[in-house]
Scaffold this active site. Sequence first.
Site, PDB file in Angstrom:
ATOM      1  N   GLY A  94      14.822 -38.179   2.068  1.00  0.00           N
ATOM      2  CA  GLY A  94      14.701 -39.462   1.400  1.00  0.00           C
ATOM      3  C   GLY A  94      13.411 -40.179   1.735  1.00  0.00           C
ATOM      4  O   GLY A  94      12.477 -39.594   2.314  1.00  0.00           O
ATOM      5  N   GLU A 102       0.828  -1.206   0.000  1.00  0.00           N
ATOM      6  CA  GLU A 102       0.000   0.000   0.000  1.00  0.00           C
ATOM      7  C   GLU A 102       0.864   1.260   0.000  1.00  0.00           C
ATOM      8  O   GLU A 102       0.605   2.212  -0.747  1.00  0.00           O
ATOM      9  CB  GLU A 102      -0.920   0.015   1.226  1.00  0.00           C
ATOM     10  CG  GLU A 102      -1.854  -1.188   1.310  1.00  0.00           C
ATOM     11  CD  GLU A 102      -1.294  -2.321   2.139  1.00  0.00           C
ATOM     12  OE1 GLU A 102      -2.069  -2.980   2.841  1.00  0.00           O
ATOM     13  OE2 GLU A 102      -0.051  -2.560   2.077  1.00  0.00           O
TER      14      GLU A 102
END
Length: 346
Positions: free
Chosen positions: A270, A47
């Site tokens: 993994g 803004e």
Amino acid sequence: MARAVELAHGVRTTTSPNPWVGCVLVDAAGGVVGEGATAAPGGPHAEVAALAVAGERARGATAYVTLEPCAHEGRTPPCTDALVRAGVSRVVAGVGDPDRHVAGAGFRALEAAGVEVTIGMLAAAVSDQLRPYLVHRGTGRPFVVLKLATTLDGRTAAPDGSSRWITGPEARRDVHRLRAESDAVLVGAGTVRSDDPALTVREGDAAGGGDGSGDRDGAGGPGRQPLRVVLGRAPAGARIRPALEMDGDLGTVLDELGRRGVVQLLVEGGAHVAHAFHYAGLVDRYVWYVAPAFLGGDDGRPVFAGAGAATMAAAWRGRLVSVSQLGGDLRIDVEPDAARSSQEEQ
């Protein structure tokens, strides 16, 4: 508002732990007089950036902003004060901000100052774009993305452990974009010992560049790098160092990362780590890269290491978010089906 969403997308990798927000100022005649997006932490919010462009032309204008303007003093002054001082007559917001410092206070402050407030324009698109931020502020935990890369027959590595390269360069670059969007990347100590990954965002790609399996050959780029997290202990001299080493319950791990300001966590571990997060129901989005390749047997490395569903009726089912082609590979995004999960809990 669509333009504000576009502006927010452009700063996705730079604003965290603040939200990535866009703002467009439109005058009474319908002309755009200012645009802005949130800067890196400590810089102006969307803004304020748009107001700086508009100057006096902001008086009487409508501000289209993707997220509720802040009304509290943080690293920067309240955006609501800036909007009121500039003479903005109306604010149209995509969604409210669940942050405990905001949570409707921004809208109330604007209305108390005589500014008209409209909420909900393109709310679905904005909510999707801000999903990691909304989850973090709502739960205190990061938005968890589990990244997987497999052959078409569902293998993550050959029987000898080799996995380079499952996917092509386009998919590998996309992985680095995911890293650039994430505040932290997590793997298990086993992956560190076997692959010695760096887990950095590569130089030369605006959103990062990476691989679909391991990361054995790249220094990090000059931009913001994600926090590297290891479940367990990383060997001395591992390329992932310096890293945050953590143990214990995964929920507790997520709570701590959330407290550290990790809005999005990318899990690249993994098969054991992937199974642990999946089995515990802690994954918010699965990002699955699939290469048109076959290992052609049952001895390749699987995606998950651990017990699975015993019957098809018990199979985990989610919803497809998107499917896209990256070079010769596919990226499939899947999320838990909230409606199904709610029914199962009942």
